[in-house]
Design a protein around this motif. Sequence first.
Motif, PDB file in Angstrom:
ATOM      1  N   SER A 136      67.210  73.964 -79.055  1.00 41.48           N
ATOM      2  CA  SER A 136      67.484  72.542 -78.833  1.00 41.48           C
ATOM      3  C   SER A 136      66.962  71.671 -79.978  1.00 41.48           C
ATOM      4  CB  SER A 136      66.863  72.085 -77.519  1.00 41.48           C
ATOM      5  OG  SER A 136      65.458  72.307 -77.518  1.00 41.48           O
ATOM      6  N   GLU A 137      65.812  72.056 -80.565  1.00 42.11           N
ATOM      7  CA  GLU A 137      65.274  71.220 -81.646  1.00 42.11           C
ATOM      8  C   GLU A 137      66.165  71.248 -82.894  1.00 42.11           C
ATOM      9  OE1 GLU A 137      62.442  74.886 -81.351  1.00 42.11           O
ATOM     10  OE2 GLU A 137      63.581  73.580 -80.014  1.00 42.11           O
ATOM     11  N   ASP A 138      66.845  72.407 -83.139  1.00 42.28           N
ATOM     12  CA  ASP A 138      67.751  72.500 -84.286  1.00 42.28           C
ATOM     13  C   ASP A 138      69.011  71.670 -84.040  1.00 42.28           C
ATOM     14  OD1 ASP A 138      66.006  74.245 -85.589  1.00 42.28           O
ATOM     15  OD2 ASP A 138      66.896  76.001 -84.635  1.00 42.28           O
ATOM     16  N   THR A 139      69.509  71.742 -82.813  1.00 47.84           N
ATOM     17  CA  THR A 139      70.686  70.938 -82.460  1.00 47.84           C
ATOM     18  C   THR A 139      70.349  69.451 -82.526  1.00 47.84           C
ATOM     19  OG1 THR A 139      71.519  72.704 -81.030  1.00 47.84           O
ATOM     20  CG2 THR A 139      72.412  70.501 -80.682  1.00 47.84           C
ATOM     21  N   ALA A 140      69.147  69.091 -82.056  1.00 48.65           N
ATOM     22  CA  ALA A 140      68.713  67.700 -82.104  1.00 48.65           C
ATOM     23  C   ALA A 140      68.658  67.185 -83.540  1.00 48.65           C
ATOM     24  CB  ALA A 140      67.349  67.554 -81.433  1.00 48.65           C
ATOM     25  N   ALA A 141      68.178  68.027 -84.448  1.00 50.22           N
ATOM     26  CA  ALA A 141      68.089  67.627 -85.858  1.00 50.22           C
ATOM     27  C   ALA A 141      69.476  67.388 -86.448  1.00 50.22           C
ATOM     28  CB  ALA A 141      67.346  68.705 -86.652  1.00 50.22           C
ATOM     29  N   LEU A 142      70.428  68.252 -86.098  1.00 57.36           N
ATOM     30  CA  LEU A 142      71.785  68.078 -86.623  1.00 57.36           C
ATOM     31  C   LEU A 142      72.435  66.831 -86.049  1.00 57.36           C
ATOM     32  CD1 LEU A 142      74.196  68.972 -88.256  1.00 57.36           C
ATOM     33  CD2 LEU A 142      74.824  70.558 -86.416  1.00 57.36           C
ATOM     34  N   VAL A 146      68.471  61.552 -81.974  1.00 56.51           N
ATOM     35  CA  VAL A 146      67.840  62.113 -80.782  1.00 56.51           C
ATOM     36  C   VAL A 146      66.394  61.626 -80.739  1.00 56.51           C
ATOM     37  CG1 VAL A 146      67.156  64.219 -79.581  1.00 56.51           C
ATOM     38  CG2 VAL A 146      69.345  64.128 -80.798  1.00 56.51           C
ATOM     39  N   GLU A 147      66.079  60.842 -79.728  1.00 54.93           N
ATOM     40  CA  GLU A 147      64.744  60.258 -79.602  1.00 54.93           C
ATOM     41  C   GLU A 147      63.777  61.170 -78.851  1.00 54.93           C
ATOM     42  OE1 GLU A 147      65.723  56.618 -77.664  1.00 54.93           O
ATOM     43  OE2 GLU A 147      66.347  55.615 -79.531  1.00 54.93           O
ATOM     44  N   GLY A 148      64.304  62.188 -78.215  1.00 60.36           N
ATOM     45  CA  GLY A 148      63.444  63.133 -77.493  1.00 60.36           C
ATOM     46  C   GLY A 148      64.282  64.176 -76.784  1.00 60.36           C
ATOM     47  N   VAL A 149      63.649  65.304 -76.461  1.00 67.93           N
ATOM     48  CA  VAL A 149      64.298  66.371 -75.699  1.00 67.93           C
ATOM     49  C   VAL A 149      63.423  66.664 -74.486  1.00 67.93           C
ATOM     50  CG1 VAL A 149      65.186  68.732 -75.701  1.00 67.93           C
ATOM     51  CG2 VAL A 149      65.278  67.367 -77.808  1.00 67.93           C
ATOM     52  N   GLU A 150      64.014  66.566 -73.313  1.00 69.79           N
ATOM     53  CA  GLU A 150      63.264  66.708 -72.065  1.00 69.79           C
ATOM     54  C   GLU A 150      63.768  67.917 -71.285  1.00 69.79           C
ATOM     55  OE1 GLU A 150      63.559  64.305 -67.925  1.00 69.79           O
ATOM     56  OE2 GLU A 150      63.029  63.082 -69.671  1.00 69.79           O
ATOM     57  N   LYS A 151      62.845  68.708 -70.776  1.00 64.94           N
ATOM     58  CA  LYS A 151      63.228  69.862 -69.961  1.00 64.94           C
ATOM     59  C   LYS A 151      63.569  69.393 -68.546  1.00 64.94           C
ATOM     60  CE  LYS A 151      60.772  73.494 -72.455  1.00 64.94           C
ATOM     61  NZ  LYS A 151      62.043  74.070 -72.952  1.00 64.94           N
ATOM     62  N   PHE A 152      64.562  70.035 -67.955  1.00 60.40           N
ATOM     63  CA  PHE A 152      64.992  69.702 -66.595  1.00 60.40           C
ATOM     64  C   PHE A 152      65.076  70.965 -65.755  1.00 60.40           C
ATOM     65  CE2 PHE A 152      68.544  69.747 -63.601  1.00 60.40           C
ATOM     66  CZ  PHE A 152      68.172  68.739 -62.730  1.00 60.40           C
ATOM     67  N   LEU A 191      79.430  67.310 -82.930  1.00 60.18           N
ATOM     68  CA  LEU A 191      78.612  68.476 -83.248  1.00 60.18           C
ATOM     69  C   LEU A 191      79.436  69.540 -83.959  1.00 60.18           C
ATOM     70  CD1 LEU A 191      75.851  69.856 -82.999  1.00 60.18           C
ATOM     71  CD2 LEU A 191      76.536  70.641 -80.728  1.00 60.18           C
ATOM     72  N   LYS A 192      80.672  69.732 -83.514  1.00 61.36           N
ATOM     73  CA  LYS A 192      81.545  70.710 -84.172  1.00 61.36           C
ATOM     74  C   LYS A 192      81.754  70.338 -85.637  1.00 61.36           C
ATOM     75  CE  LYS A 192      86.261  72.457 -84.385  1.00 61.36           C
ATOM     76  NZ  LYS A 192      85.865  73.813 -84.796  1.00 61.36           N
ATOM     77  N   ALA A 193      81.988  69.048 -85.892  1.00 64.93           N
ATOM     78  CA  ALA A 193      82.199  68.601 -87.277  1.00 64.93           C
ATOM     79  C   ALA A 193      80.971  68.885 -88.135  1.00 64.93           C
ATOM     80  CB  ALA A 193      82.530  67.106 -87.289  1.00 64.93           C
ATOM     81  N   GLY A 194      79.780  68.668 -87.559  1.00 66.32           N
ATOM     82  CA  GLY A 194      78.556  68.953 -88.297  1.00 66.32           C
ATOM     83  C   GLY A 194      78.366  70.435 -88.552  1.00 66.32           C
ATOM     84  N   LEU A 195      78.758  71.256 -87.593  1.00 64.36           N
ATOM     85  CA  LEU A 195      78.635  72.707 -87.759  1.00 64.36           C
ATOM     86  C   LEU A 195      79.596  73.230 -88.816  1.00 64.36           C
ATOM     87  CD1 LEU A 195      78.276  73.689 -83.989  1.00 64.36           C
ATOM     88  CD2 LEU A 195      76.525  73.958 -85.761  1.00 64.36           C
ATOM     89  N   VAL A 196      80.783  72.639 -88.901  1.00 65.12           N
ATOM     90  CA  VAL A 196      81.744  73.035 -89.933  1.00 65.12           C
ATOM     91  C   VAL A 196      81.149  72.810 -91.321  1.00 65.12           C
ATOM     92  CG1 VAL A 196      83.966  72.465 -90.991  1.00 65.12           C
ATOM     93  CG2 VAL A 196      83.798  72.720 -88.503  1.00 65.12           C
ATOM     94  N   GLN A 197      80.423  71.700 -91.477  1.00 70.24           N
ATOM     95  CA  GLN A 197      79.772  71.431 -92.758  1.00 70.24           C
ATOM     96  C   GLN A 197      78.728  72.493 -93.104  1.00 70.24           C
ATOM     97  OE1 GLN A 197      78.203  67.461 -92.378  1.00 70.24           O
ATOM     98  NE2 GLN A 197      80.200  66.477 -92.714  1.00 70.24           N
ATOM     99  N   LYS A 198      78.206  73.136 -92.080  1.00 70.68           N
ATOM    100  CA  LYS A 198      77.223  74.202 -92.284  1.00 70.68           C
ATOM    101  C   LYS A 198      77.873  75.583 -92.220  1.00 70.68           C
ATOM    102  CE  LYS A 198      73.256  71.569 -90.634  1.00 70.68           C
ATOM    103  NZ  LYS A 198      72.569  71.606 -91.940  1.00 70.68           N
ATOM    104  N   GLU A 199      79.220  75.581 -92.370  1.00 72.48           N
ATOM    105  CA  GLU A 199      80.016  76.816 -92.408  1.00 72.48           C
ATOM    106  C   GLU A 199      79.899  77.621 -91.116  1.00 72.48           C
ATOM    107  OE1 GLU A 199      78.913  78.924 -95.931  1.00 72.48           O
ATOM    108  OE2 GLU A 199      79.823  77.451 -97.281  1.00 72.48           O
TER     109      GLU A 199
END
Length: 262
Positions: free
Chosen positions: A18-24, A32-38, A188-196
């Motif tokens: 989740s922290e890697d996805t949050a960074a992207l 992303v201002e925070g990640v909370e567990k549920f 998110l998909k567009a950002g992942l494409v940039q990272k191949e």
Amino acid sequence: MRISYNWLKQFIKIDWKSEDTAALLTDLGLEVEGVEKFESLKGGLEGIVVGHVLTCEQHPDADRLKVTTVDLGDGNPPVQIVCGAPNVAAGQKVPVATIGTKLYDKEGNPFEIKKGKIRGQESHGMICAEDELGLGESHDGILILDEKLKPGTLGKTVFNIETDEVFEIGLTPNRADAMSHFGVARDLKAGLVQKEKNLELMSPSVSNFKVDKRTLKIDVSVENEKLAPRYCGVTISGITIKPSPAWLQNRLKAIGLTPKIM
């Protein structure tokens, strides 16, 4: 805005932490201002397993207690558990809180299951009632499970407990395109494409939606075509009002919405 990671993964099968996805997402302008567990149930039923009661005998020094031996399905010899429930019996499949499990009282305070002695008899765990697991209010006796369940099956699997991570996104007014889980998945998909990393974006299925007939017509009169150049509607029939499925209720709770339960 709150975004459920589990819900996001319905649209794009990403396996990042989740922290890697949050960074992207932050790099893409969705800060992303925070990640909370549920957890759909506090504690997530960690440490709860299905047990098979092999024997059930009267406690030698207490009329209201029974001494049971329970197979926990872990490959080890059965454990002895002292139980005070009136409905415990040999042959049952029951939820067992193993040693080290944390349960929560009605106020949300935790207590840990420990090895101990009850009126002189060792007890290695606790056979649980509905209220002790947080699944309801009943304390009339232990919860008896489906006899087809295998010993050792995790409680969170039996009761469909969902754990999730929720992104708190500080959405700016110019990013209305990301005001939904699908919109965030598309970004998110567009950002992942940039990272191949070319992952498929899965649109919600509409295969079950079709027009059966066109007899229920609604007359619409547009009084100002400049203000409303197009106006349309649809009639839906055959609707059954009932509670949402558990998975949808959990997703709504994760993002801070309370599903209505009849």
